[in-house]
Write an enzyme that holds these catalytic residues in place. Sequence first.
Site, PDB file in Angstrom:
ATOM      1  N   GLU A 185       0.852  -1.186   0.000  1.00 49.08           N
ATOM      2  CA  GLU A 185       0.000   0.000   0.000  1.00 49.08           C
ATOM      3  C   GLU A 185       0.892   1.242   0.000  1.00 49.08           C
ATOM      4  OE1 GLU A 185      -2.478   1.452  -0.789  1.00 49.08           O
ATOM      5  OE2 GLU A 185      -4.091   1.443   0.674  1.00 49.08           O
ATOM      6  N   ASP A 186       0.360   2.340  -0.510  1.00 48.15           N
ATOM      7  CA  ASP A 186       1.131   3.584  -0.494  1.00 48.15           C
ATOM      8  C   ASP A 186       1.162   4.228   0.894  1.00 48.15           C
ATOM      9  OD1 ASP A 186      -1.587   4.185  -0.616  1.00 48.15           O
ATOM     10  OD2 ASP A 186      -1.420   5.631  -2.247  1.00 48.15           O
ATOM     11  N   ASP A 215      -3.786   5.496   6.315  1.00 48.79           N
ATOM     12  CA  ASP A 215      -4.309   6.757   6.844  1.00 48.79           C
ATOM     13  C   ASP A 215      -5.305   6.411   7.959  1.00 48.79           C
ATOM     14  OD1 ASP A 215      -4.676   9.571   6.786  1.00 48.79           O
ATOM     15  OD2 ASP A 215      -6.412   9.364   5.488  1.00 48.79           O
ATOM     16  N   PHE A 243      -1.217  16.168   4.048  1.00 48.48           N
ATOM     17  CA  PHE A 243      -1.577  15.506   2.797  1.00 48.48           C
ATOM     18  C   PHE A 243      -0.354  15.478   1.888  1.00 48.48           C
ATOM     19  CE2 PHE A 243      -3.386  14.845  -1.356  1.00 48.48           C
ATOM     20  CZ  PHE A 243      -4.288  13.828  -1.094  1.00 48.48           C
ATOM     21  N   ARG A 247       1.413  11.705  -9.209  1.00 52.01           N
ATOM     22  CA  ARG A 247       1.871  10.364  -8.829  1.00 52.01           C
ATOM     23  C   ARG A 247       3.296  10.113  -9.313  1.00 52.01           C
ATOM     24  NH1 ARG A 247      -2.637   7.369  -7.028  1.00 52.01           N
ATOM     25  NH2 ARG A 247      -4.593   7.775  -8.094  1.00 52.01           N
TER      26      ARG A 247
END
Length: 173
Positions: free
Chosen positions: A96-97, A100, A149, A162
């Site tokens: 996963e990036d 959160d 963010f 990205r």
Amino acid sequence: MNYNIKTLLTREQIEERIKELAKVIENDYKDKDLVVLGLLKGSVVFMTDLIKEIDLPLVIDFMSVSSYVGTESTGVIKISKDISVDVEGRDVLIVEDIIDTGMTLSRIKKLFADRKVASLKVCTLLDKPSRRTVEMKGDYVGFEIPDEFVVGYGLDYDQYLRNLPYIGVVVSK
Ligand code: IMP
Ligand code: MG
């Protein structure tokens, strides 16, 4: 489009950390049947770098999910692309990036409970522990970051950015 972006993690820092993570994974998955499963689209940049550093037989696959969270307890996950390899009896490592709220991964983990995998672990490039609404811990975590963010290295701002080769915070647009 012009974005003013403040660097949080440089390309060199990320590359070095990915090598470290890969060595730990390599050690943990010796003699296992490794399936590296990337969650689209955010994990793509990280995952391609990561697998090149893992010197083990492995297969890759991807899944595309989005979470629609109404209230904390009613959030559901929509799978727009499911896996195409048979994972029964295999050792699945989800890539996963960022973790959160933890919602996405907690639902995916529940989904895999029925799929009879030999093991299921999570590798994430970034972790924002302060944002958690459900309990979720990454087994392999690149960097813990503050509640900001971030973009780049796979992470997007309205689908853009990205391709930035580093992780940054959008200061202004
Ligand atoms: P979670 O279900 O809240 O843990 O959401 C994780 C997903 O939200 C990630 O896979 C990202 O797609 C997205 N996300 C969370 N924080 C950020 C961020 O700072 N930048 C870009 N995407 C983010
Ligand atoms: Mg994502």
